[in-house]
Design a protein around this motif. Structure first.
Motif, mmCIF file in Angstrom:
data_model
loop_
_atom_site.group_PDB
_atom_site.id
_atom_site.type_symbol
_atom_site.label_atom_id
_atom_site.label_comp_id
_atom_site.label_asym_id
_atom_site.label_seq_id
_atom_site.Cartn_x
_atom_site.Cartn_y
_atom_site.Cartn_z
ATOM 1 N N GLU A 1 -9.208 5.182 0.559
ATOM 2 C CA GLU A 1 -8.938 5.593 -0.819
ATOM 3 C C GLU A 1 -9.668 6.901 -1.049
ATOM 4 O O GLU A 1 -10.735 6.943 -1.633
ATOM 5 C CB GLU A 1 -9.401 4.498 -1.778
ATOM 6 C CG GLU A 1 -8.669 3.187 -1.542
ATOM 7 C CD GLU A 1 -9.337 1.984 -2.163
ATOM 8 O OE1 GLU A 1 -10.554 2.039 -2.460
ATOM 9 O OE2 GLU A 1 -8.645 0.974 -2.347
ATOM 10 N N TYR B 1 -7.418 -0.443 7.765
ATOM 11 C CA TYR B 1 -8.187 -0.114 6.556
ATOM 12 C C TYR B 1 -7.311 0.701 5.632
ATOM 13 O O TYR B 1 -6.437 1.439 6.085
ATOM 14 C CB TYR B 1 -9.411 0.749 6.911
ATOM 15 C CG TYR B 1 -10.446 0.034 7.724
ATOM 16 C CD1 TYR B 1 -11.568 -0.521 7.132
ATOM 17 C CD2 TYR B 1 -10.301 -0.078 9.104
ATOM 18 C CE1 TYR B 1 -12.516 -1.178 7.882
ATOM 19 C CE2 TYR B 1 -11.250 -0.742 9.865
ATOM 20 C CZ TYR B 1 -12.355 -1.292 9.248
ATOM 21 O OH TYR B 1 -13.294 -1.939 9.995
ATOM 22 N N HIS C 1 0.814 -1.216 0.000
ATOM 23 C CA HIS C 1 0.000 0.000 0.000
ATOM 24 C C HIS C 1 0.850 1.270 0.000
ATOM 25 O O HIS C 1 0.315 2.372 0.084
ATOM 26 C CB HIS C 1 -0.956 -0.001 1.193
ATOM 27 C CG HIS C 1 -1.780 -1.241 1.254
ATOM 28 N ND1 HIS C 1 -2.718 -1.549 0.295
ATOM 29 C CD2 HIS C 1 -1.777 -2.264 2.127
ATOM 30 C CE1 HIS C 1 -3.264 -2.716 0.589
ATOM 31 N NE2 HIS C 1 -2.717 -3.161 1.693
ATOM 32 N N GLU D 1 -18.098 1.495 4.537
ATOM 33 C CA GLU D 1 -17.435 1.460 3.235
ATOM 34 C C GLU D 1 -17.027 2.856 2.762
ATOM 35 O O GLU D 1 -16.018 3.029 2.106
ATOM 36 C CB GLU D 1 -18.359 0.811 2.207
ATOM 37 C CG GLU D 1 -17.699 0.572 0.883
ATOM 38 C CD GLU D 1 -18.613 -0.151 -0.074
ATOM 39 O OE1 GLU D 1 -18.721 0.318 -1.221
ATOM 40 O OE2 GLU D 1 -19.211 -1.157 0.323
ATOM 41 N N LEU E 1 -8.531 -4.301 5.744
ATOM 42 C CA LEU E 1 -7.327 -5.103 5.548
ATOM 43 C C LEU E 1 -7.162 -6.140 6.654
ATOM 44 O O LEU E 1 -6.244 -6.939 6.609
ATOM 45 C CB LEU E 1 -6.089 -4.199 5.502
ATOM 46 C CG LEU E 1 -6.083 -3.112 4.430
ATOM 47 C CD1 LEU E 1 -4.845 -2.227 4.582
ATOM 48 C CD2 LEU E 1 -6.160 -3.714 3.037
ATOM 49 N N ARG F 1 -13.563 6.307 0.433
ATOM 50 C CA ARG F 1 -13.930 4.897 0.466
ATOM 51 C C ARG F 1 -12.892 4.134 1.279
ATOM 52 O O ARG F 1 -11.705 4.433 1.218
ATOM 53 C CB ARG F 1 -14.005 4.345 -0.942
ATOM 54 C CG ARG F 1 -14.935 5.220 -1.754
ATOM 55 C CD ARG F 1 -15.806 4.626 -2.779
ATOM 56 N NE ARG F 1 -16.518 3.413 -2.624
ATOM 57 C CZ ARG F 1 -17.732 3.302 -2.091
ATOM 58 N NH1 ARG F 1 -18.340 4.348 -1.577
ATOM 59 N NH2 ARG F 1 -18.341 2.153 -2.071
ATOM 60 N N THR F 2 -13.347 3.162 2.034
ATOM 61 C CA THR F 2 -12.436 2.363 2.842
ATOM 62 C C THR F 2 -12.454 0.911 2.378
ATOM 63 O O THR F 2 -13.469 0.417 1.899
ATOM 64 C CB THR F 2 -12.794 2.418 4.341
ATOM 65 O OG1 THR F 2 -14.103 1.904 4.525
ATOM 66 C CG2 THR F 2 -12.702 3.827 4.881
ATOM 67 N N ARG F 3 -11.327 0.272 2.543
ATOM 68 C CA ARG F 3 -11.206 -1.152 2.232
ATOM 69 C C ARG F 3 -10.595 -1.831 3.452
ATOM 70 O O ARG F 3 -9.478 -1.481 3.869
ATOM 71 C CB ARG F 3 -10.314 -1.336 1.010
ATOM 72 C CG ARG F 3 -10.200 -2.772 0.578
ATOM 73 C CD ARG F 3 -9.626 -2.922 -0.815
ATOM 74 N NE ARG F 3 -8.543 -2.046 -1.133
ATOM 75 C CZ ARG F 3 -7.299 -2.460 -1.384
ATOM 76 N NH1 ARG F 3 -6.988 -3.731 -1.335
ATOM 77 N NH2 ARG F 3 -6.356 -1.590 -1.691
#
Length: 136
Positions: free
Chosen positions: A106, A103, A22, A121, A98, A94-96
């Protein structure tokens, strides 16, 4: 350390290695004499981050990971944004997830976050100061 006193990393080097996929290319401005804070140009934004790398910090382009610990979180109610509030940053995007509370946000800048509670999200977060920079 996070605000609840648990270490989020074993060492700056192992933390960077764990999340290196990342990392992104950033531009570091010359280090102010005696200051642990660096000016970082990332995705067209200038942020101030606490340098977690070995001194001295290089100037110019480096591969780095920006990391913040979430103080407050809520749903994203507007377009992705980045604002400074004193020594802290408020941003949204926006979150993803991990895993293990981490997280990837983005938003206007890519940022690795750690949150004690799950993030939606699309999230708006206020970070504990300081924003941290891990570098190769």
């Amino acid at each position: 350390m996070n605000p609840k006193g648990r270490a989020l990393e074993d060492s700056p080097e192992s933390f960077f290695a764990r999340f290196q996929e990342h990392a992104q290319e950033v531009h570091l401005f010359p280090e102010p004499w005696g200051s642990p804070l660096l000016e970082v140009l990332v995705a067209g934004q200038v942020v101030y981050a606490f340098d977690r790398g070995a001194p001295p910090a290089p100037a110019g382009r480096v591969r780095a990971l920006l990391h913040g610990v979430v103080r407050e979180a809520g749903p994203l109610r507007r377009d992705p944004f980045l604002e400074r509030e004193g020594a802290a940053y408020r941003l949204g995007g926006r979150t993803r997830p991990l895993g293990e509370g981490f997280y990837l946000l983005e938003g206007p800048i890519p940022l690795l976050l750690h949150a004690e509670t799950p993030l939606s999200e699309g999230a708006e977060v206020l970070l504990w100061p300081p924003l941290m920079l891990f570098r190769e």
